[in-house]
Design a protein around this motif. Structure first.
Motif, PDB file in Angstrom:
ATOM      1  N   ILE B  65      -9.947   4.061  -4.600  1.00 61.42           N
ATOM      2  CA  ILE B  65      -8.465   4.425  -4.864  1.00 61.42           C
ATOM      3  C   ILE B  65      -7.886   3.791  -3.767  1.00 61.42           C
ATOM      4  O   ILE B  65      -6.709   3.456  -3.710  1.00 61.42           O
ATOM      5  CB  ILE B  65      -8.771   5.968  -4.493  1.00 61.42           C
ATOM      6  CG1 ILE B  65      -9.402   6.698  -6.067  1.00 61.42           C
ATOM      7  CG2 ILE B  65      -7.283   6.680  -4.396  1.00 61.42           C
ATOM      8  CD1 ILE B  65      -9.660   8.099  -5.629  1.00 61.42           C
ATOM      9  N   LEU B  66      -8.328   3.741  -2.540  1.00 66.51           N
ATOM     10  CA  LEU B  66      -7.799   3.240  -1.283  1.00 66.51           C
ATOM     11  C   LEU B  66      -7.201   1.698  -1.917  1.00 66.51           C
ATOM     12  O   LEU B  66      -6.137   1.342  -1.467  1.00 66.51           O
ATOM     13  CB  LEU B  66      -8.435   3.190  -0.172  1.00 66.51           C
ATOM     14  CG  LEU B  66      -8.460   4.421   0.658  1.00 66.51           C
ATOM     15  CD1 LEU B  66      -9.529   4.370   1.803  1.00 66.51           C
ATOM     16  CD2 LEU B  66      -7.348   4.873   1.285  1.00 66.51           C
ATOM     17  N   VAL B  68      -6.718   0.469  -4.654  1.00 63.37           N
ATOM     18  CA  VAL B  68      -5.766   0.485  -5.483  1.00 63.37           C
ATOM     19  C   VAL B  68      -4.317   0.830  -5.024  1.00 63.37           C
ATOM     20  O   VAL B  68      -3.332   0.278  -5.241  1.00 63.37           O
ATOM     21  CB  VAL B  68      -5.998   1.244  -6.856  1.00 63.37           C
ATOM     22  CG1 VAL B  68      -4.850   1.540  -7.394  1.00 63.37           C
ATOM     23  CG2 VAL B  68      -7.088   0.775  -7.795  1.00 63.37           C
ATOM     24  N   GLY B  69      -4.263   1.825  -4.234  1.00 62.34           N
ATOM     25  CA  GLY B  69      -2.992   2.226  -3.496  1.00 62.34           C
ATOM     26  C   GLY B  69      -2.692   1.212  -2.609  1.00 62.34           C
ATOM     27  O   GLY B  69      -1.266   1.060  -2.625  1.00 62.34           O
ATOM     28  N   MET B  70      -3.276   0.485  -1.847  1.00 57.69           N
ATOM     29  CA  MET B  70      -2.713  -0.714  -0.969  1.00 57.69           C
ATOM     30  C   MET B  70      -2.064  -1.968  -2.123  1.00 57.69           C
ATOM     31  O   MET B  70      -1.328  -2.368  -1.461  1.00 57.69           O
ATOM     32  CB  MET B  70      -4.213  -1.185  -0.293  1.00 57.69           C
ATOM     33  CG  MET B  70      -4.505  -0.535   0.853  1.00 57.69           C
ATOM     34  SD  MET B  70      -5.781  -1.373   2.025  1.00 57.69           S
ATOM     35  CE  MET B  70      -4.810  -2.672   2.671  1.00 57.69           C
ATOM     36  N   PHE B  72      -0.640  -1.474  -4.701  1.00 59.72           N
ATOM     37  CA  PHE B  72       0.342  -0.879  -5.396  1.00 59.72           C
ATOM     38  C   PHE B  72       1.436  -0.877  -4.131  1.00 59.72           C
ATOM     39  O   PHE B  72       2.684  -1.337  -4.486  1.00 59.72           O
ATOM     40  CB  PHE B  72       0.105   0.487  -5.820  1.00 59.72           C
ATOM     41  CG  PHE B  72       1.103   1.156  -6.489  1.00 59.72           C
ATOM     42  CD1 PHE B  72       2.248   2.275  -5.603  1.00 59.72           C
ATOM     43  CD2 PHE B  72       1.577   0.953  -7.869  1.00 59.72           C
ATOM     44  CE1 PHE B  72       3.171   2.702  -6.387  1.00 59.72           C
ATOM     45  CE2 PHE B  72       2.832   1.682  -8.341  1.00 59.72           C
ATOM     46  CZ  PHE B  72       3.528   2.353  -7.762  1.00 59.72           C
ATOM     47  N   GLU B  73       0.963  -0.565  -2.973  1.00 53.15           N
ATOM     48  CA  GLU B  73       2.024  -0.460  -1.890  1.00 53.15           C
ATOM     49  C   GLU B  73       2.471  -1.908  -1.523  1.00 53.15           C
ATOM     50  O   GLU B  73       3.577  -2.258  -1.425  1.00 53.15           O
ATOM     51  CB  GLU B  73       1.147   0.241  -0.719  1.00 53.15           C
ATOM     52  CG  GLU B  73       2.098   0.357   0.619  1.00 53.15           C
ATOM     53  CD  GLU B  73       3.104   1.316   0.348  1.00 53.15           C
ATOM     54  OE1 GLU B  73       2.963   2.233  -0.728  1.00 53.15           O
ATOM     55  OE2 GLU B  73       4.038   1.537   1.197  1.00 53.15           O
ATOM     56  N   HIS B  76       5.113  -3.265  -4.076  1.00 52.07           N
ATOM     57  CA  HIS B  76       6.402  -2.574  -3.879  1.00 52.07           C
ATOM     58  C   HIS B  76       7.123  -2.120  -2.344  1.00 52.07           C
ATOM     59  O   HIS B  76       7.939  -1.712  -2.365  1.00 52.07           O
ATOM     60  CB  HIS B  76       6.221  -1.137  -4.572  1.00 52.07           C
ATOM     61  CG  HIS B  76       6.280  -1.058  -6.134  1.00 52.07           C
ATOM     62  ND1 HIS B  76       4.781  -1.349  -6.714  1.00 52.07           N
ATOM     63  CD2 HIS B  76       7.104  -1.104  -7.012  1.00 52.07           C
ATOM     64  CE1 HIS B  76       4.876  -1.406  -7.976  1.00 52.07           C
ATOM     65  NE2 HIS B  76       6.384  -1.497  -8.225  1.00 52.07           N
ATOM     66  N   HIS B  77       6.385  -2.683  -1.565  1.00 50.35           N
ATOM     67  CA  HIS B  77       6.744  -2.378  -0.126  1.00 50.35           C
ATOM     68  C   HIS B  77       7.897  -3.251   0.226  1.00 50.35           C
ATOM     69  O   HIS B  77       7.610  -4.568   0.088  1.00 50.35           O
ATOM     70  CB  HIS B  77       5.664  -2.518   0.742  1.00 50.35           C
ATOM     71  CG  HIS B  77       5.843  -2.043   2.015  1.00 50.35           C
ATOM     72  ND1 HIS B  77       6.557  -2.500   3.014  1.00 50.35           N
ATOM     73  CD2 HIS B  77       5.456  -0.911   2.692  1.00 50.35           C
ATOM     74  CE1 HIS B  77       6.720  -1.682   4.063  1.00 50.35           C
ATOM     75  NE2 HIS B  77       5.855  -0.693   4.026  1.00 50.35           N
TER      76      HIS B  77
END
Lengths: 205, 202
Positions: B65-66, B68-70, B72-73, B76-77
């Protein structure tokens, strides 16, 4: 190798393979060696502890009872020994036979107890024999049995301890030497003198 | 005075002595049931097997999960910049993926593995900081000066007296590793033995 993981043992009878899960590789609990059970317990299997405990509770308790001569104190020391085993489970390594390790902890605990009571570090030569009015000790004993227990209790601590280790766990001379941290010849000498005194106390044995 | 002879001792060690026979009939003391229950409960409380079996898949899920979150970030960051070339430079400072598609060269350059210690000049400072969070050498860490062994022993004994058994064990383990031959008081030597501590590393 991290503690608690399945591993190959020095004892081939355990048949543990590091590549298989503990449940697949280790024999049925009642067949597993003490070392295998201790490693399983270190890995989180509390049932393995139950088996270990059932195997050693009686002999360990009686060893401590012979060593200190007091039921209540034996109970305290008994619990303390198991507490130390539980706390050190994560560090357990199969360096020596489990029985030797367990009784070494018990021996050290007895010695520490006496040293706290006697700052000179001398062990008491004799301890009071279990009294006849302690029914929990002598319930069901015949007269000859009472004489034997009393005779053992009258031995010096080192001799009493050597007899208890031999009788309760069938330890060899080398193993008794390892537990009590003395040489093999010293153990022989202690057993010789103990047998002579016990023979004198029980002439019909 | 009769001196016990080795014949009798050998018989005894072989388990053929009448004393052993009598002892086996005699010695039947057992610990009280409440003591058994207390010890077993203590052992079970110390080894929660079910919790341990959940830990690994839970840890794996958390890492996934971490991760995937990274990703994603990063996509879009606004601080994430493509390779800083004139072809892809975006005055707004945002990642221009369409420009990257039109001009693949900087993408290929960006995809080449970059040595951690020698960042490419084409990588923006923001991306560099994200990709190599540890590129800066940490401030020279100085090992704290070890107290003398005697002081360490005093400290360990104080921990034991305060009931801080686990901390005492760790401190004793450290002492054995830094000063393997240092003579210990009997109580600490016994403790090291029962805890199977040694100066050897794993």
């Amino acid at each position: 190798m991290p503690y608690g993981m399945a591993s190959t043992f020095a004892n081939p009878a355990s048949e543990v393979n590091a590549d298989t899960t503990a449940e697949q590789a280790i024999p049925a609990p009642h067949q597993a060696t003490d070392e295998a059970l201790m490693q399983r317990y270190a890995g989180g299997d509390a049932h393995a502890f139950d088996i270990l405990y059932a195997r050693h509770r009686g002999p360990l308790y009686r060893y401590l009872l012979r060593g200190c001569g007091d039921t209540d104190l034996a109970g305290e020391l008994f619990q303390d020994v198991w507490t130390r085993l539980i706390r050190s489970r994560g560090r357990y390594r199969v360096k020596a036979k489990f029985t030797t390790w367990l009784f070494r902890i018990a021996h050290n605990r007895l010695v520490d107890h006496y040293r706290r009571k006697r700052p000179t570090g001398e062990m008491p030569a004799d301890l009071p024999a279990p009294e006849g009015d302690q029914p929990e000790i002598h319930a069901g004993h015949r007269e000859a049995a009472d004489r034997l227990i009393n005779a053992i209790a009258a031995l010096p601590f080192e001799q009493r301890e050597a007899i208890a280790l031999k009788e309760e766990r069938g330890l060899s001379l080398a193993e008794i030497a390892q537990v009590t941290n003395v040489g093999r010849e010293t153990v022989k000498s202690r057993l010789r003198y103990a047998l002579a005194k016990l023979r004198e106390a029980l002439p019909d044995e | 005075m009769n001196k016990p002879d080795d014949t009798e001792l050998e018989r005894y060690l072989a388990g053929e002595h009448p004393l052993s026979t009598q002892y086996r009939k005699t010695a039947n003391e057992q610990p009280p049931a409440e003591l058994d229950n207390a010890i077993r409960q203590q052992a079970h409380d110390a080894a929660p097997a079910r919790q341990r079996r959940w830990l690994r898949p839970l840890a794996a899920a958390a890492v996934f999960i971490l991760g995937v979150g990274m990703v994603f970030e990063l996509q879009h960051h606004p601080a994430v910049q493509p390779a800083a070339t004139s072809a892809t430079a975006n005055p707004a400072g945002r990642t221009d993926f369409k420009a990257l598609q039109d001009n693949p060269e900087p993408v290929r350059a960006r995809k080449q593995p970059q040595p951690m210690s020698a960042p490419s000049r084409s990588v923006s400072p923001q991306l560099e900081s994200l990709a190599m969070p540890d590129v800066r050498r940490p401030a020279a860490t100085r090992k704290p000066a070890q107290p003398a062994p005697g002081a360490q022993i005093d400290h360990i004994q104080q921990l034991l007296e305060a009931g801080k058994h686990d901390a005492a064990i760790k401190a004793l383990e450290q002492l054995l590793k830094t000063h393997p031959g240092y003579p210990l008081p009997d109580a600490l030597a016994h403790l090291a033995e029962s805890e199977q501590l040694s100066a050897e590393s794993e």
